[in-house]
Design a protein around this motif. Structure first.
Motif, mmCIF file in Angstrom:
data_model
loop_
_atom_site.group_PDB
_atom_site.id
_atom_site.type_symbol
_atom_site.label_atom_id
_atom_site.label_comp_id
_atom_site.label_asym_id
_atom_site.label_seq_id
_atom_site.Cartn_x
_atom_site.Cartn_y
_atom_site.Cartn_z
ATOM 1 N N UNK A 62 0.840 -1.212 0.000
ATOM 2 C CA UNK A 62 0.000 0.000 0.000
ATOM 3 C C UNK A 62 0.871 1.257 0.000
ATOM 4 N N UNK A 63 1.951 1.194 0.774
ATOM 5 C CA UNK A 63 2.880 2.331 0.841
ATOM 6 C C UNK A 63 3.514 2.574 -0.529
ATOM 7 N N UNK A 64 3.917 1.480 -1.193
ATOM 8 C CA UNK A 64 4.529 1.602 -2.524
ATOM 9 C C UNK A 64 3.522 2.181 -3.523
ATOM 10 N N UNK A 65 2.269 1.711 -3.450
ATOM 11 C CA UNK A 65 1.224 2.196 -4.359
ATOM 12 C C UNK A 65 0.954 3.684 -4.126
ATOM 13 N N UNK A 66 0.937 4.066 -2.848
ATOM 14 C CA UNK A 66 0.705 5.485 -2.497
ATOM 15 C C UNK A 66 1.815 6.367 -3.088
ATOM 16 N N UNK A 67 3.065 5.892 -2.965
ATOM 17 C CA UNK A 67 4.195 6.679 -3.500
ATOM 18 C C UNK A 67 4.156 6.749 -5.027
ATOM 19 N N UNK A 68 3.736 5.646 -5.646
ATOM 20 C CA UNK A 68 3.627 5.643 -7.120
ATOM 21 C C UNK A 68 2.597 6.673 -7.589
ATOM 22 N N UNK A 69 1.453 6.725 -6.859
ATOM 23 C CA UNK A 69 0.405 7.692 -7.225
ATOM 24 C C UNK A 69 0.893 9.124 -7.043
ATOM 25 N N UNK A 70 1.603 9.364 -5.927
ATOM 26 C CA UNK A 70 2.144 10.714 -5.654
ATOM 27 C C UNK A 70 3.079 11.144 -6.773
ATOM 28 N N UNK A 71 3.991 10.233 -7.139
ATOM 29 C CA UNK A 71 4.983 10.556 -8.169
ATOM 30 C C UNK A 71 4.300 10.859 -9.502
ATOM 31 N N UNK A 72 3.274 10.047 -9.815
ATOM 32 C CA UNK A 72 2.555 10.228 -11.076
ATOM 33 C C UNK A 72 1.855 11.595 -11.112
ATOM 34 N N UNK A 73 1.247 11.980 -9.974
ATOM 35 C CA UNK A 73 0.549 13.272 -9.909
ATOM 36 C C UNK A 73 1.523 14.444 -10.034
ATOM 37 N N UNK A 74 2.692 14.297 -9.393
ATOM 38 C CA UNK A 74 3.725 15.344 -9.502
ATOM 39 C C UNK A 74 4.182 15.510 -10.954
ATOM 40 N N UNK A 75 4.355 14.341 -11.623
ATOM 41 C CA UNK A 75 4.838 14.388 -13.021
ATOM 42 C C UNK A 75 3.780 14.997 -13.937
ATOM 43 N N UNK A 76 2.501 14.649 -13.666
ATOM 44 C CA UNK A 76 1.426 15.215 -14.499
ATOM 45 C C UNK A 76 1.307 16.721 -14.306
ATOM 46 N N UNK A 77 1.536 17.177 -13.072
ATOM 47 C CA UNK A 77 1.455 18.613 -12.784
ATOM 48 C C UNK A 77 2.745 19.343 -13.161
ATOM 49 N N UNK A 78 3.757 18.556 -13.615
ATOM 50 C CA UNK A 78 5.081 19.100 -14.017
ATOM 51 C C UNK A 78 5.711 19.921 -12.901
#
Length: 567
Positions: A158-174
């Motif tokens: 769950x922790x890994x999934x949470x970090x993956x989502x965070x990273x993806x959102x940061x990348x989408x927001x540039x």
């Protein structure tokens, strides 16, 4: 004023020298109800001021009450859990953290509490670090607890999934991550892999491996981890039926992963049939490699599950039936079929109108399990259902093979069948025989059935003679006497003299244990046209002498209700 008066009364109770848990619970319950009432009233009138003076002071008081109670009765887990539930309900995060800390210090021997605390840290406080710390502490106390490892494994994923989502959102927001550094290893579930490897060294057994694998399948980035668990499962537990069972059932899922859009019903049916064939191929290999009863059980369970699934395709249903019956036959030939599975096989054959085969299977089952009453009962029920001629012969064979203790189901089945098939003389002879053949405790049931049958078929005079003869041999049941009393009451010329005799016989056996019997006797004397109400006093006196323990008090209260007309 009413609130003050009630709160003062409750407060006095918890200031006593001898404290009672119930007083604390009642006080807490009162305060919680008061909080709920205030909440509803605020919502109704739209008043949101003075929360610090009202709610917060009550909350503080409830927490202090819980703290005193859990300090006094530390072993009461339910009390701790009530405090936890209260904190969650009123969002007291800081207080809940303290409660968990104190509770785990006292109840460190309960893995479920550690899991609850870690789950709260992870899901409510969003603190993976605190949850991990709790799991590691818990594993020091319970190094071989499968449930703890499973939940720790889930938490890391769950922790890994949470970090993956965070990273993806940061990348989408540039957004420039700057000092935020997401480790690729953690993102790919490396921490969970470490937990799994550590756990698999300490915890043996297929069940744990399968549980971990099912958790890993919930996350879409764990393909490599799933592969590792699967390889470990096949390497370490190749001879375990559960491993083969999982590998076979996996074939169903592998087929369903392919897209099924724009496919006709016929194509879906043929695809399902192919998948099931692949599963059965794995099971066939399994029973060859691991020829055990459990392995066949897994195979048959799978076939029955597929057969019981609803389908509109008659062809597929027929194929499933043929496959299931074939697997049953193969297991039978290998002598690796359990008693319970024989019963399922028989039921399936009867449902499919394969009566001759059902008779053969039932006979084979009784040869293998000749001491089992259930197996003989099963065979006899099949023969009775099919109205075969050799039922009596089979009953005789069953009674010969099975020990006398526990044969009651066979005798009851035999006499019930005989009542509808044989003559009165044969049935009566059978009842007489059953009384001698069964154990004394089991003969009680046969006496009741014999009495009932005689009354239905031969009338009052015959049943009265039978009752007198049966009374010569103990033991009896209370229902046996009640049955005879009921028969007497059904007669047009119901004689109180006879009723007294039956009640007296019953009281000799059950007078010390049955209050209702005494009361019924008294009611009879009061209500019967030939009754003598003056006898009630002596019956009451005898009851007080014969009844034991608390039954005397129970009798007195019921007798009082009877006298006042309330019973």
């Amino acid at each position: 004023r009413a609130v003050l008066r009630k709160a003062s009364a409750l407060e006095y109770k918890i200031q006593r020298r001898a404290l009672r848990k119930e007083d604390f619970i009642n006080y807490i319950q009162y305060e919680v109800n008061l909080l709920e009432l205030i909440k509803k009233r605020r919502a109704r009138i739209g008043y949101s001021f003075k929360k610090d003076e009202i709610e917060h002071s009550i909350l503080h008081r409830v927490h202090s009450l819980f703290n005193r109670a859990t300090g006094k009765w530390k072993d009461d887990v339910q009390l701790w859990l009530s405090h936890v539930a209260f904190c969650k309900q009123w969002n007291s995060k800081h207080q809940l953290s303290k409660v968990f800390s104190t509770m785990l210090a006292i109840h460190s021997n309960k893995p479920a509490l550690w899991i609850m605390a870690a789950k709260w840290e992870m899901e409510t406080r969003l603190s993976s670090e605190s949850a991990r710390h709790l799991f590691l502490r818990a594993l020091r106390f319970h190094p071989e607890c499968p449930k703890l490892y499973q939940e720790y494994f889930r938490m890391e994923l769950m922790h890994a999934e949470k970090q993956r989502k965070e990273k993806k959102e940061f990348e989408q927001a540039k957004i420039d991550l700057g000092e935020f550094n997401y480790s690729e290893e953690i993102l790919n579930g490396e921490m969970a892999r470490i937990v799994y490897r550590d756990a698999s060294q300490k915890i043996k057994g297929v069940e744990f491996q399968l549980a971990v694998l099912s958790i890993a399948k919930l996350f879409d980035f764990t393909q490599d981890l799933q592969k590792e668990i699967l390889e470990s499962l096949q390497a370490r537990y190749a001879d375990d039926p559960l491993t083969w069972d999982y590998m076979a059932r996996r074939e169903l899922e592998l087929g369903s992963l392919q897209p099924t859009e724009h496919t006709t019903k016929q194509k879906k049916v043929s695809e399902m049939a192919q998948r099931e064939e692949r599963c059965c191929a794995v099971f066939d290999e399994a029973v060859g490699s691991v020829p055990t009863e459990n392995m066949w059980k897994c195979y048959i369970t799978f076939c029955l599950e597929r057969y019981n699934r609803k389908t509109n395709s008659e062809e597929l249903k027929q194929k499933r039936l043929e496959r299931t019956l074939s697997v049953f036959s193969k297991a039978h030939e290998s002598n690796l079929l359990s008693e319970a599975l024989y019963k399922q096989w028989l039921q399936l054959l009867l449902d499919s109108n394969l009566s001759e085969k059902a008779v053969e299977v039932a006979e084979a089952a009784t040869r293998l399990f000749s001491q089992s009453v259930e197996t003989w009962q099963m065979r006899l029920q099949v023969l009775i259902q099919l109205e075969r001629d050799d039922v009596t012969q089979c009953f005789e064979e069953a009674i010969k093979h099975v020990k006398s203790k526990g044969t009651l189901p066979l005798w009851t089945l035999w006499v019930e069948w005989s009542e509808g098939t044989n003559s009165k003389e044969d049935t009566e002879a059978l009842y007489q025989r059953s009384l001698h053949a069964t154990t004394p405790a089991e003969s009680v049931t046969m006496k009741e059935m014999y009495l009932d049958w005689t009354y239905r078929n031969s009338g009052y005079k015959k049943v009265k003679r039978l009752f007198t003869s049966l009374c010569e041999n103990r033991p009896f049941s209370l229902d046996f006497f009640r049955k005879m009393i009921q028969i007497e009451k059904e007669q047009e010329s119901c004689k109180m003299l006879h009723l007294r005799e039956y009640y007296e016989r019953a009281l000799r056996e059950f007078g010390s244990t049955s209050t209702d019997l005494w009361l019924d006797y008294i009611k009879e004397e009061l209500s019967h046209p030939q009754g003598k109400p003056e006898n009630c006093g002596s019956i009451h006196w005898r009851a007080m002498k014969m009844l034991q323990g608390d039954l005397v008090e129970d009798f007195v209260s019921k007798y009082t209700l009877l006298q006042t007309g309330h019973l």
